[in-house]
Design a protein around this motif. Structure first.
Motif, PDB file in Angstrom:
ATOM      1  N   ALA A   1       0.694  -1.926   0.400  1.00  0.00           N
ATOM      2  CA  ALA A   1      -0.128   0.017   0.559  1.00  0.00           C
ATOM      3  C   ALA A   1       0.428   1.033   0.257  1.00  0.00           C
ATOM      4  O   ALA A   1       0.516   2.188  -0.699  1.00  0.00           O
ATOM      5  N   GLU A   2       2.155   1.025   0.725  1.00  0.00           N
ATOM      6  CA  GLU A   2       2.517   2.566   0.828  1.00  0.00           C
ATOM      7  C   GLU A   2       3.033   2.818  -0.842  1.00  0.00           C
ATOM      8  O   GLU A   2       3.539   3.899  -1.064  1.00  0.00           O
ATOM      9  N   GLU A   3       3.794   1.762  -1.001  1.00  0.00           N
ATOM     10  CA  GLU A   3       4.605   1.894  -2.524  1.00  0.00           C
ATOM     11  C   GLU A   3       3.473   2.170  -3.305  1.00  0.00           C
ATOM     12  O   GLU A   3       4.015   2.638  -4.118  1.00  0.00           O
ATOM     13  N   SER A   4       2.187   1.487  -3.182  1.00  0.00           N
ATOM     14  CA  SER A   4       1.616   2.208  -4.344  1.00  0.00           C
ATOM     15  C   SER A   4       0.762   3.367  -4.087  1.00  0.00           C
ATOM     16  O   SER A   4       0.981   3.965  -5.634  1.00  0.00           O
ATOM     17  N   ARG A   5       1.007   4.162  -2.969  1.00  0.00           N
ATOM     18  CA  ARG A   5       0.357   5.263  -2.787  1.00  0.00           C
ATOM     19  C   ARG A   5       1.171   6.420  -3.230  1.00  0.00           C
ATOM     20  O   ARG A   5       1.742   7.217  -4.353  1.00  0.00           O
ATOM     21  N   ALA A   6       2.205   6.042  -3.179  1.00  0.00           N
ATOM     22  CA  ALA A   6       3.992   6.947  -3.406  1.00  0.00           C
ATOM     23  C   ALA A   6       3.941   6.852  -5.124  1.00  0.00           C
ATOM     24  O   ALA A   6       3.778   7.247  -6.136  1.00  0.00           O
ATOM     25  N   ARG A   7       3.196   5.946  -5.815  1.00  0.00           N
ATOM     26  CA  ARG A   7       2.863   5.442  -6.986  1.00  0.00           C
ATOM     27  C   ARG A   7       2.164   6.432  -7.800  1.00  0.00           C
ATOM     28  O   ARG A   7       2.396   6.655  -8.577  1.00  0.00           O
ATOM     29  N   PHE A   8       1.122   6.240  -7.000  1.00  0.00           N
ATOM     30  CA  PHE A   8      -0.049   7.035  -7.521  1.00  0.00           C
ATOM     31  C   PHE A   8      -0.174   8.398  -7.403  1.00  0.00           C
ATOM     32  O   PHE A   8      -1.103   8.957  -7.445  1.00  0.00           O
ATOM     33  N   GLY A   9       0.943   8.886  -6.350  1.00  0.00           N
ATOM     34  CA  GLY A   9       0.563  10.068  -5.294  1.00  0.00           C
ATOM     35  C   GLY A   9      -0.211  10.985  -4.925  1.00  0.00           C
ATOM     36  O   GLY A   9      -0.972  11.625  -4.994  1.00  0.00           O
ATOM     37  N   VAL A  10      -0.783   9.247  -3.906  1.00  0.00           N
ATOM     38  CA  VAL A  10      -1.761   9.943  -3.163  1.00  0.00           C
ATOM     39  C   VAL A  10      -1.910   9.877  -1.766  1.00  0.00           C
ATOM     40  O   VAL A  10      -1.054   8.948  -1.212  1.00  0.00           O
TER      41      VAL A  10
END
Length: 249
Positions: free
Chosen positions: A238-247
């Motif tokens: 989740a942390e990586e995904s938030r960084a990837r999508f900028g949220v």
């Protein structure tokens, strides 16, 4: 005298209303907080009994939700539903839509125009988790629509009136089957939608299936994790995904 439609509408309203109660008790009345059976599980209709439908439906059934798998030939689903356990049953697409407080759409994208023609009225007002992807070889003219307008807009067109959340479309079903409830940081599932209550319901169901939801934004943002986009096919926490999508969290 109350009609069947009135009953279904009341049931959907109660489900949606639960999302607006205290955050600490999100959907406690309808959806379990973890992948354990609940006293009042959600009813989920699954339109499409292929790889995605059967994989995600199976995870929800194991989490204690009632699921109805569907196809145009429900008698052919006997072995599938028996394998998914006592929480699963089979029916037609119309029966699954009527059954579900929430509906998962997991059919080839070329079927969306017919789906709209046959079931638009029944889907109106429903929380619909849209897991479809468009491919050129399979989906023909509808693929052309997606290329021209984006999958978020095309899904909104064919699922008009439903509370659409795009989810479970950003990876192959084998990835979902392998990573559900994994140790060491759950796999992130990007989700996008315009209705806050529907997003809350979808997020809880993502958790119940054994993943971590990452809310990317409104439905239009779903183009960022559609098949063929840079956000597709990522196995991230989740942390990586938030960084990837900028949220933000």
């Amino acid at each position: 005298m109350s009609t069947r439609s009135d009953s279904l509408n009341r049931r959907s309203a109660l489900l949606l209303g639960g999302c607006l109660v205290a955050a600490s008790g999100l959907l406690a009345a309808r959806i379990p907080a973890s992948a354990q059976p609940a006293s009042q599980p959600a009813r989920i209709g699954i339109v499409g009994a292929g790889n995605i439908g059967s994989t995600i439906g199976g995870l929800w059934a194991k989490a204690g939700h009632e699921v109805m798998m569907s196809s145009r030939h429900p008698e052919e689903l006997k072995g599938l539903v028996e394998g998914l356990g006592p929480k699963a049953k089979a029916g037609s697409p119309a029966e699954a839509i009527a059954f579900g407080d929430v509906v998962l759409i997991a059919v080839p994208y070329k079927a969306y125009p017919q789906l709209a023609q046959d079931h638009a009225a029944a889907l109106k007002g429903k929380v619909v988790i849209d897991a479809g992807n468009a491919t050129q070889a399979r989906d023909g003219e509808v693929y052309g629509e997606v290329q021209a307008n984006g999958i978020a807009a095309v899904s909104a067109k064919y699922l008009n009136g439903a509370k659409v959340v795009r989810a479970f479309n950003a990876a192959n079903y084998k990835v979902f089957a392998k990573n559900a409830h994994r140790e060491g940081g759950r796999m992130a599932i990007p989700i996008a939608g315009d209705d806050p209550a529907a997003l809350a319901i979808a997020a809880q169901l993502v958790k119940d299936a054994g993943f971590e939801p990452v809310e990317v934004g409104p439905l239009a943002k779903a183009d960022g994790f559609a098949m063929g986009s840079p956000g597709f096919g990522l196995d991230l926490t989740a942390e990586e995904s938030r960084a990837r999508f900028g949220v933000a969290r």
